[in-house]
Design a protein around this motif. Structure first.
Motif: not given
Length: 103
Positions: A40-41, A27-30, A3-4, A54-55
């Motif tokens: 982005k996850a 577990g995510f990146e920007i 997801w973005q 979650e976001a």
């Protein structure tokens, strides 16, 4: 499913934050595409409400880290009325439009 989720905030702060988080470690990146910043996850859900929850947790975490470690006082936020994209396994994407408000 990847997801973005799009973000808004001070561009200088967001640019500093982009390099701090990594998908492998956190577990995510920007990411940043043409000054469009996003989280982005990988979440195994099609429920956009769950994605938003979650976001919002991630944004809260990012803001805390930005204050503590990067000396950034301006908060970033989820974008309101912006597309949340889910990216399939073969790099195809579907736009899911939801209204986000974390203000």
């Amino acid at each position: 499913m990847m997801w973005q989720i799009y973000l808004t905030g001070d561009k200088q702060s967001l640019k500093r934050i982009v390099d701090f988080f990594s998908l492998d470690r956190d577990g995510f990146e920007i990411g940043n595409e043409n000054d469009q910043f996003y989280i982005k996850a990988d979440w195994e859900t099609d429920d956009v409400n769950k994605v938003r929850e979650e976001a919002a947790k991630i944004v809260s975490r990012i803001n805390g880290v930005a204050k503590l470690f990067l000396d950034i006082e301006k908060n970033i936020q989820l974008v309101e009325s912006k597309a949340v994209r889910k990216i399939g396994e073969e790099s195809n994407s579907a736009a899911v439009f939801i209204s986000l408000s974390d203000r």
